[in-house]
Design a protein around this motif. Structure first.
Motif: not given
Length: 443
Positions: A77-93, A227-236
């Motif tokens: 509910s706190l948006g952690i899942a959405e940030r994780m999905i975004r990071f892996f989406r950018v990572l895989i390309g 990738l860096w932007s998505a990683f930084r946003d989802s790091f925690w």
């Protein structure tokens, strides 16, 4: 009635339990009513019901259940899942069918956060399914992938199922968590292998969109910067499994204490880092977690009555003896046990299956000299498969609620992943070293 049926009070209890299940009586009450009936037939013990229920739920290790559920609810509910999905989406390309790979990876990753299959479907399912649809996957196949991947939440540590198994089998929960890492990853690889078979009804596009996961890093930026932007946003959020599992394996805290640490960590990330925590959101998360925890703990409470009758009537001795007498080949016996677990998983949730079946299977395990840690992993994979197997595959029902599709279509969409999961189960069952080697290396 016992004279008419020719069955002991304990066996009548088992028959009554399954009869109540067929009548769609809630599992917890089916356990309690059948157990109380058997206690009445035995002629004593009803006055012990309150003490047995209290004893069944006042076990320190069980504290992990409500806190892991709360931690998973908060992180969803706190948006952690959405940030994780975004990071892996950018990572895989922009790879063909990339969102299917993202969905599989995120399901595995989220298993280290949630610990509950249905909760994982509810938390990450809508975002993954929407992204896979934009990537060209049929909606039913996307729901099937999420249902299967989320089922692995009870295998990937920290797992609520492994906590309960550890309590029933009196086995180290930390060892179970370590042993489940490699098999859980292997099951994820099996899903990736099955992914092309899930795309036949609609070939994924080669240029998938990130619109479903907005706001995403600008697509016109270089890959490294995105990738860096998505990683930084989802790091925690990505650090969550590291904090939980690292603390357990390093001995800083126990698996039970880790559940509380996970909850505090989620509150800290949501309140301080992402600033997405609100009083209303906290209230809703506490309510959802309390409701989910109550369902599990009610089953645990009434299962203590059921287990008391099983012990008094010596059903363990008679049923396990019959199982051992079926064959002198231990692989045949293991195959029978797995078949029973798979069938039971079609009709009951994993917690109920464990409380009903493990008192019978554990003596067989000890008699044959099987490792209880490996056996726990095998049991959990069987029960994970049950979460996606009709007619009562709980994950399928949650996915149907998320997608508004008939459960039959989602079940068909999950078939390639079900086949891959069964193949993975066979490999892990035949090669105990896959479960035990990592624990040996870490000793």
């Amino acid at each position: 009635m016992s004279e008419i049926l020719g069955l002991s009070a304990g066996s009548q209890m088992v028959v009554l339990f399954f009869a109540l299940m067929l009548l769609r009586v809630p599992v917890a009450f089916a356990l309690g009513l059948s157990a109380i009936y058997a206690m009445w037939r035995i002629g004593f013990g009803l006055e012990l019901a309150g003490d047995l229920i209290a004893t069944g739920i006042t076990k320190y290790s069980l504290l992990a259940i409500p806190f892991f559920i709360l931690a998973g609810t908060l992180m969803g509910s706190l948006g952690i899942a959405e940030r994780m999905i975004r990071f892996f989406r950018v990572l895989i390309g922009a790879t063909p069918g990339g969102m299917g790979v993202v969905g599989t990876v995120v399901c595995l990753f989220w298993g280290a956060v949630s610990g509950s299959g249905p909760a994982s479907v509810a938390a990450i399912g809508p975002m993954i399914i929407k992204g896979m649809e934009e990537d060209g996957y049929p909606r039913a196949y996307a729901a099937g992938l999420v249902s299967t991947g989320a089922a692995l939440s009870i295998v990937i540590p920290p797992s609520i199922g492994l906590v309960i198994y550890g309590v029933i089998a009196e086995t180290s929960i930390s060892q179970l968590f370590v042993a489940a890492i490699v098999p859980g990853l292997l099951m994820g690889i099996a899903m990736l292998v099955a992914l092309p078979f899930a795309t036949r009804a609609g070939a994924p596009k080669t240029s998938p969109s990130l619109a479903a996961l907005a706001p995403a890093p600008a697509p016109d930026l270089p890959y490294g910067r995105r990738l860096w932007s998505a990683f930084r946003d989802s790091f925690w959020g990505l650090m969550t499994p590291v904090v939980i599992l690292g603390g357990i394996y390093s001995g800083i805290f126990t698996p039970t204490e880790a559940a509380l640490v996970a909850t505090v960590y989620a509150l800290a990330v949501g309140g301080v880092v992402y600033r997405s925590l609100t009083l209303k959101g906290l209230y809703d998360a506490l309510g959802d977690a309390a409701a989910s925890s109550a369902v599990v703990m009610l089953v645990v409470a009434y299962a203590s009555l059921f287990g008391w009758v099983v012990t008094v009537e010596d059903l363990v001795g008679s049923y396990s003896g019959a199982l051992l007498g079926m064959s002198g080949n231990e692989w045949v016996i293991l195959a029978v046990i797995m078949l029973i677990l798979l069938i039971a998983g079609m009709f009951m949730d994993p917690v109920t299956v464990m409380f009903v079946s493990l008192p019978i299977f554990l003596p067989v395990m000890r008699e044959l000299g099987w490792d209880p840690v490996w056996f726990g992993v095998v049991v959990m994979i069987n029960l994970a498969i049950g979460l996606i197997t009709p007619p009562v595959g709980i994950n399928l029902y949650v996915a149907a609620n998320v997608t508004r599709l008939p459960i039959e279509r989602i079940a068909r969409g999950a078939l390639p992943f079900l086949g891959a999961s069964l193949l993975g189960l066979a490999v892990i069952s035949a090669l105990p070293g896959l479960s035990l080697t990592l624990g040996t290396l870490l000793e």
